[in-house]
Enzyme design. Structure first.
Site, short mmCIF file in Angstrom:
data_model
loop_
_atom_site.label_atom_id
_atom_site.label_comp_id
_atom_site.label_asym_id
_atom_site.label_seq_id
_atom_site.Cartn_x
_atom_site.Cartn_y
_atom_site.Cartn_z
N LYS A 192 0.98 -1.30 -0.07
CA LYS A 192 0.07 -0.04 -0.06
C LYS A 192 0.83 1.28 -0.01
CE LYS A 192 -3.10 2.63 3.04
NZ LYS A 192 -3.94 2.61 4.08
N LYS B 151 -10.52 12.74 7.83
CA LYS B 151 -9.97 12.27 9.29
C LYS B 151 -9.96 13.58 10.20
CE LYS B 151 -6.59 8.67 8.01
NZ LYS B 151 -7.13 7.73 8.71
N GLU C 205 -9.43 3.24 2.29
CA GLU C 205 -8.84 3.33 0.84
C GLU C 205 -7.78 2.45 0.43
OE1 GLU C 205 -7.56 5.17 3.16
OE2 GLU C 205 -5.63 4.86 2.92
N ARG D 67 -7.67 -0.83 1.24
CA ARG D 67 -7.97 -2.22 0.72
C ARG D 67 -8.41 -2.06 -0.92
NH1 ARG D 67 -12.49 -2.32 5.39
NH2 ARG D 67 -10.61 -0.95 6.27
N1 BES Z 1 -4.18 4.50 6.90
C1 BES Z 1 -5.42 4.28 7.64
C2 BES Z 1 -4.96 3.27 9.00
C3 BES Z 1 -4.14 4.02 9.94
C4 BES Z 1 -4.47 4.64 10.97
C5 BES Z 1 -2.58 3.82 9.69
C6 BES Z 1 -3.52 4.86 12.06
C7 BES Z 1 -1.91 4.10 10.63
C8 BES Z 1 -2.48 4.76 11.73
C9 BES Z 1 -6.50 3.70 7.01
O1 BES Z 1 -6.52 4.11 5.42
C10 BES Z 1 -7.72 4.10 7.56
O2 BES Z 1 -8.04 5.22 7.56
N2 BES Z 1 -8.47 3.14 7.89
C11 BES Z 1 -9.74 3.22 8.55
C12 BES Z 1 -10.58 2.50 8.16
C13 BES Z 1 -12.04 2.60 8.45
C14 BES Z 1 -12.69 3.68 7.86
C15 BES Z 1 -12.94 1.29 8.49
C16 BES Z 1 -9.51 3.44 10.18
O3 BES Z 1 -8.64 2.32 10.68
O4 BES Z 1 -10.15 4.02 10.72
ZN ZN Z 2 -4.82 4.76 4.72
MN MN Z 3 -7.64 5.81 5.33
#
Ligand code: BES
Ligand code: ZN
Ligand code: MN
Length: 494
Positions: free
Chosen positions: A269, A281, A358, A360
């Site tokens: 990724k 976010k 995103e 996945r």
């Molecule tokens: N890049 C993030 C995951 C992440 C979070 C990486 C903290 C490093 C530190 C990923 O793209 C994401 O935003 N995931 C979401 C998924 C949710 C929307 C189902 C998450 O983990 O909140």
């Molecule tokens: Zn991400």
């Molecule tokens: Mn994300």
């Protein structure tokens, strides 16, 4: 940093800093520690006799004690580095210990360090030398690319000092392996450390291509046009909100005489910045989302190590790089996207519930493409979910597997690499969480088991191909420095 093997008695090593490792060899429940120095000769123990007798030094993991002008030694300084209890000693403590010695030298402006190879029962000599070299290289890393005042603090020479009895050519080979792996990990760490404005998907592609040129790897960097041709609807949906074009980085290492199979496919990724998109976010900690390409960087680093080690196998590395941005062109919750079709099958339709899920999406198409290019076994690495931190904390990364044999082989490798991964489940019963009312699947599950939900989504694309998924979201970055590691990118998964 230069690393070299030196066959010499530790007492005779002329260096700015000689590191000698120490363990506590006291029996269980003994009232006080019994310090044992693990060096080939007893010069260091004699030099440190007074302080050892004082009981001040307990040889706890990464505890250090520095002596100037050690009597009877050629070295200007002697540092004792604790490795903990003798009975629990593994190469992982040694790797950390070597890194600790180098990190002690750096801020003191010491440019030459010698590491005495610890000799102890049950320690494999080759793996020990490898761990020392790897640890020294890793310890030298700091996130100082943009700090003009700290750039000159690197250690210049590390000598690994082995006793005359050792197998010199085996030690030399082990040293080289450790250096290659450590440098490849640092290469990934430097990429991860780059901010989103300086490392766009295009720049990541250029950096990967430059590395590939240096190490004899074939590399193609595609963008939107090719992705449209391949019908990568999932990957494209993430990129559409950004003004930065995406990069589909394809690295192929194929040494002469490589067997037709197996062909490992590494998929990373490479989100160079993740704002979350329209499902934006919160601003607290959003700056960290520059490291959302750590999985991709790990795969680029791994390709580098594979090529330099000249592994006799073809390997395909794919990095799906994009920026996840909100804009008038960005995808919206509720949108339906069609993923890249596998041969003879229509692409899976995906209902976008949350544009912040995103990773996945880009990986789905990366996995399908890796299979199309001939990968028979897949590993993906991704900073995929915040939920993996909830499940496992920041010590173990998450690993998911649809194949027992691949999982066992990976676990064997961890005994050498020292990385920590904990397996999470992928039972079919979880499949319901990604059911959509409008499309084949949706891109988020419910409130619970977020790391598993994401993995279940990817499993739809790995299908029958043996596959390992590494969720490194909580372990790719550390906020606080450790005695053996700088704060910032860890380089996990290389
Ligand atoms: N890049 C993030 C995951 C992440 C979070 C990486 C903290 C490093 C530190 C990923 O793209 C994401 O935003 N995931 C979401 C998924 C949710 C929307 C189902 C998450 O983990 O909140
Ligand atoms: Zn991400
Ligand atoms: Mn994300």
């Amino acid at each position: 940093m230069k690393t070299e093997l030196l066959i010499r008695s530790t007492s005779d090593v002329e260096t700015e800093l000689l590191a000698v490792f120490a363990v506590d060899a006291a029996a269980k429940n003994a009232p006080k520690p019994e310090i044992r120095l693990l060096s080939g000769d007893d010069g260091p123990a004699r030099a440190a006799q007074t302080v050892l007798e004082s009981g001040e030094f307990k040889a706890e993991g990464c505890e250090t004690l520095l002596l100037h002008n050690p009597a009877g030694l050629q070295a200007k300084r002697l540092v004792l580095v604790g490795l903990g209890k003798a009975g629990k000693l593994t190469v992982h403590e040694i790797r950390k210990g070597a890194a600790t010695a180098v990190r002690l030298a750096k801020p003191r402006g010491l440019r030459a360090v010698a590491l005495a190879v610890p000799v102890a029962e049950g320690l494999d000599p080759g793996l020990t030398v490898r761990a020392l070299a790897e640890g020294a290289v890793l310890g030298d890393f700091d996130s100082d690319t943009y700090r003009s005042d700290r750039k000159d603090r690197s250690v210049q020479v590390v000598q690994v000092v082995a006793p005359a009895s050792s197998d010199q050519s085996a030690a030399q080979a082990a040293l080289r392996e450790g250096v290659i792996v450590g440098e490849s990990q640092n290469f990934a760490r430097a990429l991860i450390n780059e901010p989103g404005n300086r490392l766009t998907p295009t720049v990541l592609g250029e950096r990967a291509a430059a590395m590939c040129r240096e190490f004899g790897i074939r590399c193609e960097v595609h963008s939107t046009e090719k992705m449209r041709e391949l019908k990568m609807g999932a990957f494209l949906s993430v990129t559409q909100g950004s003004d930065e074009p995406p990069a589909l980085i394809v690295m192929t290492y194929e040494p002469q005489g490589a067997p037709a199979g197996p062909v490992p496919g590494l998929v990373g990724k490479g989100i160079t910045f993740d704002t979350g998109g329209i499902s934006i976010k919160p601003s607290d900690n959003m700056e960290k989302m520059k490291y959302d390409m750590a999985g991709g960087a790990a795969m680029i680093g791994a390709m580098r190590a594979i090529a330099q080690l000249q592994l006799p196998v073809k390997v395909i590395g794919i990095v799906c790089s994009a920026e996840n941005m909100p804009s008038g062109k960005a995808q919206k919750p509720g949108d339906v996207q069609i993923a890249m079709p596998a041969p003879g099958k229509p692409g899976k339709s995906i209902e976008i519930i949350n544009t912040d899920a995103e990773g996945r999406l880009v990986l789905a198409d990366g996995i399908t493409y890796a299979k199309q290019l001939g990968a028979t076994h897949l590993i993906d690495a991704a900073t995929l979910t915040g939920a993996v931190a909830v499940a496992l904390g920041q010590i173990n990364a998450g690993i998911f597997a649809n194949d027992e044999d691949s999982f066992e082989r990976f676990t064997e490798g961890l005994k050498v690499s020292g990385e920590r991964f904990w397996r999470l489940p992928l039972d079919d019963d979880y499949r319901d969480v990604i059911k959509s009312s409008i499309a084949d699947i949706k891109n988020t599950g419910g409130r619970y088991g977020g790391a598993i939900n994401a993995a279940m989504f990817l499993k739809e694309f790995a299908e029958e191909t043996p596959w390992l998924h590494l969720d490194i979201a909580a372990t790719a970055w550390i906020d606080d420095a450790k005695p053996w590691a700088a704060s910032g990118p860890t380089g996990i998964a290389v």
